[in-house]
Design an enzyme around this catalytic site. Structure first.
Site, short mmCIF file in Angstrom:
data_model
loop_
_atom_site.label_atom_id
_atom_site.label_comp_id
_atom_site.label_asym_id
_atom_site.label_seq_id
_atom_site.Cartn_x
_atom_site.Cartn_y
_atom_site.Cartn_z
N ARG A 60 0.79 -1.23 0.00
CA ARG A 60 0.00 0.00 0.00
C ARG A 60 0.82 1.28 0.00
NH1 ARG A 60 -3.11 -3.85 2.25
NH2 ARG A 60 -2.23 -3.52 4.30
N ASP B 247 -13.34 -11.46 12.74
CA ASP B 247 -12.35 -10.83 11.87
C ASP B 247 -12.58 -9.33 11.78
OD1 ASP B 247 -10.24 -10.52 10.10
OD2 ASP B 247 -11.36 -11.19 8.34
CA CA Z 1 -8.18 -10.42 9.06
#
Ligand code: CA
Length: 670
Positions: A121, A304
């Site tokens: 990134r 998550d």
């Molecule tokens: Ca993750």
């Protein structure tokens, strides 16, 4: 700092200005300023002139996979990263490649450690050096003029499944970098290195290690009280894989931490607990790494729900007083406004449409959770593992007062895997393979959010869920690309689409803008990829991207008229394979496929437009599957070997499943 002062500070970025407009305005930092607002004071391109925007130049970056980097512009040079952590320096006026540094990330050993494509990134540029992380866990300091390596540090234990995809930041002379790998069983941390020498200054572990051994720093002793069982044997997670921001006045460096490892708290911390510092925003002293405050968005995270999403620092008028705030729209679906001096919750509200895991966020700052039984039954949880918002940067416009969020609406289905066994270095989430109990729409939109009122101002529905990051400008504009190969400008105040162009490949990266010689440019990377494109199967395929499309840096300016590149990519002819398939074998292959293969090659074997669709492979590939899957015959292309955990029988089952899906594809084709 008042809004007027904030704008004045942004304008101070201009190296020189003239009566006709800014001569040179750079984009020197990942989020333009340490506050990471991604708001540019440039207004040559505005709501009246944006219709004249055209392509000035483009440059192929030598990759056909995902491009997620925010370009950095310093002294007339654009620095970008591509797949496999390759760094390019480009003349920002002409698009001429000045140098390219390939850190030679070992494909075979590294690809299987990267959950979400072999992306990067971006870089940090400071003091004539370019700082970049590599997928295999190194931090590089390159000579900005030549790309030569000045120093290089291994920031991880290479025996463990760590990876780096995030952009480093340089804060007070230190290059700060985290890492990823929480789906594979790692323990998160963030490290600061002396930018001049590469010597380690400090490291902050986000979760405690084995409590029978000394804690690395005092904060972990407190954190360990919020864990149960033997979490250190399964990693713990909390990886700092993307966002940071810095407030020089408060002398606080903010980092976001990721999900638990494994996802399932039943596995990780079976007696419950908040599991500090998972899914948290941490305020650290940049000189020492000492923790000043923390705010945990998702205590005891089971879904998550990383808090690694982009953070923006701003000063907002709330209830009659100016408050220094930190804003984040993490995966869990709530938009948070925190007092960034104290970490106190100012407000939180659901931005992601449907949010089912919690009813809200209480005045005490804790979510009011819904009690899902993940052991005995399948739970449908909104937002999904992709989040209401993922890593794609948002932007804050100080004049409209709005935050622009690349938003996603989707659910994930969870059920505890009773047979789960932790295998270091493999996909370890602790939940079983759970097909949806009903069809679920996956959608995406550009969301304009009022952080003071905590409500939606407007939205633009987009054709696919996986789209680009956002840029806001003083021209009353918001720029965003889409996964469906368009790049557009909207009026920041009301979302009216003012300009749009087609681009060669889906855009997931965030645009930037800069001025050189009095001319304003807008730059963005076009390159479809990332986690969604790899594993979302039919939903990713619906974006219509073609495997093999070159990734590019695209640069736009007013009245520019360079032709947009067109790629002639031949249609894939899918030859029938005449073979009898045992349905039971194919069923076994379906399970193995979704455990081992789907996270890159897509759910139900539908390719998402980045990696090859295995239903369409040449018959010779099917014949070579044992060599490819078990012995790494295509490791050079990034296809890892699975010989450590699959055998010939597994490959035969995979082949049977792929044949079934291939036949279904051929039957459905006109
Ligand atoms: Ca993750």
């Amino acid at each position: 700092m008042t809004r007027a002062l904030a704008i004045a500070a942004l304008l101070a970025l201009a190296c020189a200005t003239t009566a006709s407009g800014p001569e040179t305005v750079e984009w020197p930092l990942h989020g333009l300023t340490p506050s990471e607002a991604r708001f540019s004071p440039l207004d040559q391109i505005d709501e009246a002139s944006v219709g004249r925007l055209g392509l000035a130049w483009s440059l192929e970056l030598g990759t056909k996979r995902g491009l997620e980097a925010t370009p950095i512009l310093v002294e007339g040079v654009l620095y970008v990263t591509g797949t496999w952590s390759v760094v390019s320096a480009v003349d920002a006026r002409t698009g001429r490649l000045l140098w390219r540094h390939d850190p030679q990330v070992p494909r075979r050993e590294t690809a299987s450690k990267a959950c979400c494509d072999v992306v990067n990134r971006g870089v940090a540029v400071h003091g004539g050096r370019v700082f970049a992380g590599t997928l295999d866990g190194r931090l590089l300091a390159l000579d900005a003029a030549t790309g030569a390596v000045v120093w290089e540090k291994l920031t991880v234990d290479p025996a463990l499944p760590y990876s780096i995809t995030g952009a480093p930041r340089v804060v007070k002379g230190k290059a700060v970098i985290g890492n990823g790998g929480a789906e594979y069983g790692v323990r998160g941390y963030v490290t600061a290195y002396d930018a001049a020498t590469g010597d380690q200054a400090w490291r902050f572990y986000t979760v405690p290690g084995d409590p029978s051994r000394p804690f690395e720093h005092a904060e972990l002793e407190r954190a360990a009280e919020t864990w149960t069982g033997e979490w250190w044997k399964v990693g713990g997670g909390g990886t700092v894989w993307d966002s940071m921001a810095f407030d020089p006045e408060l002398d606080l460096l903010y980092v976001g931490t990721g999900n638990g490892s494994p996802w399932s708290r039943h596995v990780r911390s079976p007696g419950g607990g908040d599991n500090l510092f998972l899914s948290s925003i941490l305020a650290l002293r940049p000189d020492t790494g000492e923790l000043v405050w923390h705010y945990q968005t998702t205590p005891g995270d089971r879904f998550d729900y990383t808090a690694t999403q982009h953070m923006i620092l701003a000063d907002l008028e709330i209830d009659g007083r100016t408050r220094p705030v930190l804003m984040q729209a993490p995966k869990n679906g709530f938009f948070y406004v925190l007092d960034r001096a104290s970490g106190e919750l100012v407000s939180a509200a659901p931005y992601a449409g449907k949010v089912t895991w919690a009813k809200g966020v209480g005045a005490d700052g804790r979510p009011v959770e819904v009690d899902f039984d993940l052991v005995g039954e399948t739970a449908e949880i909104w937002p999904s593992t992709k989040g209401g918002h993922n890593w794609q940067p948002m932007a804050f416009h100080p004049e409209t007062g709005l935050v622009y969020v690349p938003a996603i609406e989707n659910a994930t289905f969870y059920r505890q895997d009773p047979d789960f066994a932790f295998i270091p270095g493999t996909w370890n989430v602790g939940y079983g393979l759970v097909p949806p109990t009903r069809p679920i729409a996956v959608s995406g939109h550009l969301l304009a959010w009022d952080p003071v009122a905590q409500q939606e101002a407007w939205r633009v529905e987009l054709p696919n869920a996986w789209n680009g990051g956002v840029l806001a400008t003083a021209g009353n504009l918001v720029f965003q690309g889409t996964g469906t190969r368009t790049f557009a400008a909207y009026r920041a105040s009301d979302g009216a689409k003012l300009w749009e162009t087609d681009v060669p490949s889906g855009i997931i990266a965030a645009p930037i803008t800069y001025a050189l010689d009095g001319r304003q440019y807008v730059a963005v990377l076009s390159g479809w990829g990332g986690g969604f494109s790899l594993n979302m199967g039919p939903w990713a395929a619906a974006a219509g991207n073609r495997v093999g499309t070159p990734g590019r840096l695209l640069v736009f300016a007013l009245d520019a008229d360079a032709p947009m590149p067109v790629d002639a990519i031949p249609e894939v002819e899918v030859a029938p394979i005449d073979a009898a398939v045992d349905p039971k074998l194919a069923q076994a292959g379906m399970v193995t496929y979704h455990v081992e293969c789907a996270k890159c090659h897509g759910a139900v074997a539908v390719g998402g437009g980045t990696l090859p669709d295995l239903r369409m492979s040449k018959p010779a590939i099917y014949d070579a599957l044992p060599d490819i899957v078990l012995r790494g015959a295509l490791a050079g292309a990034g296809m890892p070997s699975f010989g450590d955990r699959l055998d010939e029988a597994d490959v035969a089952a995979l082949r049977a499943y792929l044949l079934t899906q291939r036949t279904a594809l051929l039957a459905s084709s006109p």
